[in-house]
Enzyme design. Sequence first.
Site, PDB file in Angstrom:
ATOM      1  N   VAL A   1      47.631  54.475  -8.538  1.00  0.00           N
ATOM      2  CA  VAL A   1      47.910  55.850  -8.103  1.00  0.00           C
ATOM      3  C   VAL A   1      46.757  56.767  -8.483  1.00  0.00           C
ATOM      4  O   VAL A   1      45.979  56.477  -9.382  1.00  0.00           O
ATOM      5  CB  VAL A   1      49.216  56.401  -8.713  1.00  0.00           C
ATOM      6  CG1 VAL A   1      50.429  55.663  -8.179  1.00  0.00           C
ATOM      7  CG2 VAL A   1      49.177  56.359 -10.231  1.00  0.00           C
TER       8      VAL A   1
ATOM      9  N   ARG B   1      38.605  58.684  -6.368  1.00  0.00           N
ATOM     10  CA  ARG B   1      38.810  59.682  -7.404  1.00  0.00           C
ATOM     11  C   ARG B   1      39.508  59.097  -8.615  1.00  0.00           C
ATOM     12  O   ARG B   1      39.698  57.899  -8.726  1.00  0.00           O
ATOM     13  CB  ARG B   1      39.657  60.832  -6.820  1.00  0.00           C
ATOM     14  CG  ARG B   1      39.190  61.266  -5.427  1.00  0.00           C
ATOM     15  CD  ARG B   1      37.824  61.903  -5.471  1.00  0.00           C
ATOM     16  NE  ARG B   1      37.940  63.246  -5.973  1.00  0.00           N
ATOM     17  CZ  ARG B   1      38.344  64.278  -5.240  1.00  0.00           C
ATOM     18  NH1 ARG B   1      38.648  64.123  -3.991  1.00  0.00           N
ATOM     19  NH2 ARG B   1      38.421  65.485  -5.758  1.00  0.00           N
ATOM     20  N   GLY B   2      39.907  60.004  -9.546  1.00  0.00           N
ATOM     21  CA  GLY B   2      40.557  59.576 -10.773  1.00  0.00           C
ATOM     22  C   GLY B   2      41.805  58.759 -10.491  1.00  0.00           C
ATOM     23  O   GLY B   2      42.678  59.182  -9.743  1.00  0.00           O
ATOM     24  N   THR B   3      41.913  57.594 -11.121  1.00  0.00           N
ATOM     25  CA  THR B   3      42.943  56.616 -10.780  1.00  0.00           C
ATOM     26  C   THR B   3      43.463  55.941 -12.031  1.00  0.00           C
ATOM     27  O   THR B   3      42.732  55.773 -13.006  1.00  0.00           O
ATOM     28  CB  THR B   3      42.348  55.529  -9.851  1.00  0.00           C
ATOM     29  OG1 THR B   3      41.687  56.155  -8.767  1.00  0.00           O
ATOM     30  CG2 THR B   3      43.425  54.604  -9.317  1.00  0.00           C
ATOM     31  N   THR B   4      44.739  55.518 -11.994  1.00  0.00           N
ATOM     32  CA  THR B   4      45.260  54.645 -13.032  1.00  0.00           C
ATOM     33  C   THR B   4      45.996  53.497 -12.370  1.00  0.00           C
ATOM     34  O   THR B   4      46.377  53.580 -11.201  1.00  0.00           O
ATOM     35  CB  THR B   4      46.170  55.409 -14.013  1.00  0.00           C
ATOM     36  OG1 THR B   4      46.393  54.602 -15.177  1.00  0.00           O
ATOM     37  CG2 THR B   4      47.488  55.789 -13.382  1.00  0.00           C
TER      38      THR B   4
END
Length: 516
Positions: free
Chosen positions: A344, A325-328
Amino acid sequence: MACGHPETAAAALELLQDGGNAFDAALGGLCAAFFAEPVLASLGGGGFMLADTPGAGPVIYDFFCQSPSSPPAGAQADFHPIHADFGTTTQEFHIGRASVAVPGVAAGLFAIHRDLGRLPLRRIIEPALRLAREGVVLNGFQASVFRIVAPIFRHTGVTRHQYRPESGEDRLPRAGERLRLQALGATLEALADGGEAFFYEGELGRQICAFCREGGLLVARDLADYRVIRRAPLHGRYRQVDVFSNPAPSSGGTLVCFALALLEKLAGTGQPSLQQIAQVMHATHLARTGHGFDHPTEQDARQLLGDEIVERYLAAVRERLHCARGTTHISVADREGNQASLSVSNGEGCGDLVGDSGLMLNNMLGEEDLNPAGFHRWRPATRMTSMMAPTQLRFPDGRRIVLGSGGSNRIRTAILQVIVNRVARGMDLRSAIAAPRIHLENGLLSIEPGLAESDLAALCTDWPEHHRWEAPSLFFGGVHAVECAPDGAHGCGDARRSGVCLPPGPENPAMREPTE
């Protein structure tokens, strides 16, 4: 240090300049990201950090999300679909209180600080608290992320209120507009004062349990029983370079190391071709989805690597709750030789806020890939797997690189290609990250512009179902990396995801806007 937002980078750099080490800086950057990158980073999510200290060797901190202790009893669960609009396509996600898995970021923050931190935690969160008070002006990338998942951040009245621009208009903020998350800042400050017990057993924990009683799944024991796990990293080798990455139960590092091992066997000492890279991408996709190696070009995997190695990689990613999923990502190095690689994710967010805390919890249980037989049939109280793969490379000459990426399922292929570019093709770090990429999944080959037509002709013949992108895109991940050598250190943020490197070098601008 390299990461996905200038405010995240500035927070980390401030702490380094104040005498903090790489781990203080990574944690300070993480807390700043709650406000600068709010869709991608949250106290309500989970993650991993690879930490390396001189003489001790790398260790993985697993503070990712965990499944609740029991599935929902019936139809009263708050769990429903929304559609994210990526422009050329839409994707269905599920949100609601029953999409929330046990969050681990708060526990990870305290565990890493206890083990490795130097500065007081109150000092580490100061840059983040300033961002909470003063707000953050959205850049183009963050505004585009908000647009993609707008139904989540417009889901309830309290969510719409928190994520509106300073003008007070009933809409999500746009690029150039300021967003203040003051309630979340107060919660972060209370967490620093009250310790992790505040989140898992104290006031905030009680608010989370009350939140989940209305259609959710988490109960008090899920929070109280959560623990950070310290793991030995997965260790592989690629062309005499040691590769350390995120081990099972997560799949990202496992698949990267498997792909590198297979590619080295296929290419030998020669330059890996695009066809070979596509083949190993297909092999790792089949391994991730549990289908084995039934494609003719992948049947050689067992021959090349041996049944034992192939089975070990397959077993590492089977029967786990997959989350892509969306991650940085944040990569940091300090003058003492410490390195941190931290990834995260909050999924996309569950769409609602916990009480008056300003906290949006994850929706990690809301991905269809988790349960092909149906939602909420997961194994209780089990650590979820993830594609996130904080990674370190160690070269024979003493050079070390920490890197990682956002980008959902493209994380594994983005990291793979950067490693191949840097190690096998001898590119410098910036060129290795900027070079055009491909991604192969479910038989569809996605191609960034800039690759030689002579190479693409054979590749597109092998994979007739393909899509040529008109411009570089955040779709292909965002690798942020720092390289340390005996003669100095430098880093690079990926332009595809508004990558930032501080302090910037002459060929390393502090910020680059991605092409959307």
